[in-house]
Design a protein around this motif. Structure first.
Motif, PDB file in Angstrom:
ATOM      1  N   CYS A 103      -5.569  78.352  21.803  1.00 19.13           N
ATOM      2  CA  CYS A 103      -5.808  78.866  23.157  1.00 19.13           C
ATOM      3  C   CYS A 103      -7.311  78.950  23.401  1.00 19.13           C
ATOM      4  CB  CYS A 103      -5.147  80.230  23.315  1.00 19.13           C
ATOM      5  SG  CYS A 103      -5.745  81.444  22.126  1.00 19.13           S
ATOM      6  N   LEU A 133      -1.094  82.950  22.702  1.00 21.89           N
ATOM      7  CA  LEU A 133      -0.389  81.762  22.226  1.00 21.89           C
ATOM      8  C   LEU A 133      -0.829  80.465  22.895  1.00 21.89           C
ATOM      9  CD1 LEU A 133       3.136  83.385  21.839  1.00 21.89           C
ATOM     10  CD2 LEU A 133       1.552  82.709  20.013  1.00 21.89           C
ATOM     11  N   ALA A 171      -2.762  79.159  26.297  1.00 25.70           N
ATOM     12  CA  ALA A 171      -3.156  80.280  27.150  1.00 25.70           C
ATOM     13  C   ALA A 171      -4.666  80.258  27.358  1.00 25.70           C
ATOM     14  CB  ALA A 171      -2.729  81.608  26.532  1.00 25.70           C
ATOM     15  N   THR A 205       1.174  90.488  24.358  1.00 21.95           N
ATOM     16  CA  THR A 205       1.422  89.089  24.021  1.00 21.95           C
ATOM     17  C   THR A 205       1.156  88.239  25.253  1.00 21.95           C
ATOM     18  OG1 THR A 205       3.120  89.660  22.399  1.00 21.95           O
ATOM     19  CG2 THR A 205       3.123  87.400  23.229  1.00 21.95           C
ATOM     20  N   THR A 232       1.645  84.800  26.681  1.00 21.32           N
ATOM     21  CA  THR A 232       2.597  83.740  26.386  1.00 21.32           C
ATOM     22  C   THR A 232       1.982  82.346  26.548  1.00 21.32           C
ATOM     23  OG1 THR A 232       3.405  83.898  28.655  1.00 21.32           O
ATOM     24  CG2 THR A 232       4.601  85.153  26.970  1.00 21.32           C
ATOM     25  N   PRO A 233       2.636  81.331  25.969  1.00 27.80           N
ATOM     26  CA  PRO A 233       2.104  79.970  26.053  1.00 27.80           C
ATOM     27  C   PRO A 233       1.830  79.535  27.494  1.00 27.80           C
ATOM     28  CG  PRO A 233       3.889  80.051  24.465  1.00 27.80           C
ATOM     29  CD  PRO A 233       3.860  81.386  25.164  1.00 27.80           C
ATOM     30  N   ALA A 237      -0.090  80.744  29.702  1.00 26.35           N
ATOM     31  CA  ALA A 237      -0.465  81.780  30.672  1.00 26.35           C
ATOM     32  C   ALA A 237      -1.968  81.750  30.925  1.00 26.35           C
ATOM     33  CB  ALA A 237      -0.045  83.156  30.167  1.00 26.35           C
ATOM     34  N   SER A 250       4.283  92.992  26.620  1.00 19.08           N
ATOM     35  CA  SER A 250       4.747  91.922  25.755  1.00 19.08           C
ATOM     36  C   SER A 250       6.075  91.415  26.315  1.00 19.08           C
ATOM     37  CB  SER A 250       4.917  92.436  24.324  1.00 19.08           C
ATOM     38  OG  SER A 250       5.202  91.381  23.452  1.00 19.08           O
ATOM     39  N   PRO A 251       6.044  90.379  27.148  1.00 20.35           N
ATOM     40  CA  PRO A 251       4.885  89.553  27.477  1.00 20.35           C
ATOM     41  C   PRO A 251       3.909  90.258  28.423  1.00 20.35           C
ATOM     42  CG  PRO A 251       6.786  88.811  28.733  1.00 20.35           C
ATOM     43  CD  PRO A 251       7.271  89.898  27.806  1.00 20.35           C
ATOM     44  N   LYS A 255       2.537  90.760  31.399  1.00 18.45           N
ATOM     45  CA  LYS A 255       2.791  90.457  32.813  1.00 18.45           C
ATOM     46  C   LYS A 255       2.059  91.416  33.737  1.00 18.45           C
ATOM     47  CE  LYS A 255       7.024  87.968  32.268  1.00 18.45           C
ATOM     48  NZ  LYS A 255       7.829  87.175  33.108  1.00 18.45           N
TER      49      LYS A 255
END
Length: 173
Positions: free
Chosen positions: A88, A103, A106, A119, A121-122, A124, A135-136, A138
């Motif tokens: 990332c 991840l 990102a 977290t 996320t991929p 993002a 987590s995630p 948001k």
């Protein structure tokens, strides 16, 4: 400090960077001037390149890995204790809180705080000057108050601490 070449690619560490004696760097890792990589950190760049930009600090027991391509931790950014940073981009002066995960693909913007345990996320994208929580992750709010103070001052604290460790840490028999 354990530095390992892998398939002909070896870590490059600026002489003014601090690498703790128990950190492990493998493959195509670049650590720029004034950066610090702390105790128990593993940075593995066997498939692509990991760049730790000038003044960034990677704190104890964090792991950074990259797929093919580049994983970059920006200038004066902080990756807190026990973080996972995987393939990332971490922006300049960003702060990744203790135990957070960022991840694949990102992008964490400059001067952004990823809260402890969050977290990302991929794929993002966390905008600059914000705080990402959950987590995630948001919940995104503006960077202000105590969070802003952490982002403003953390790099300077770790620049000084790395200098002190480089000057005085020694193994005890």
């Amino acid at each position: 400090m354990p530095l390992f070449a892998f398939e002909g690619k070896r870590p490059t560490v600026h002489p003014e960077a601090f690498i703790a004696p128990t950190a492990t760097l493998v493959g195509d890792v670049v650590v720029e001037k004034g950066a610090s990589v702390w105790y128990g950190v593993v940075i593995r760049a066997d498939l692509g390149r990991v760049i730790i930009r000038e003044g960034a600090n990677i704190q104890d027991n964090s792991v950074i890995h990259v797929n093919t391509g580049v994983c970059e931790v920006g200038k004066d950014a902080t990756v807190g204790h026990l973080c996972l940073v995987h393939h990332c981009t971490i922006g300049e002066s960003a702060l990744i809180g203790n135990g957070a995960i960022v991840l694949d693909g990102a992008v964490v913007g400059s001067r952004t705080l990823v809260a402890a345990g969050a977290t990302v996320t991929p794929g993002a994208e966390v905008p600059p000057e914000s705080v990402a929580m959950g987590s995630p992750a948001k919940k995104i709010v503006p960077l202000e108050g105590t969070a802003k103070l952490f982002v403003d001052h953390n790099a300077a604290v770790y620049h000084d601490l790395a200098r002190r460790h480089a000057a005085s840490v020694e193994e005890v028999e």
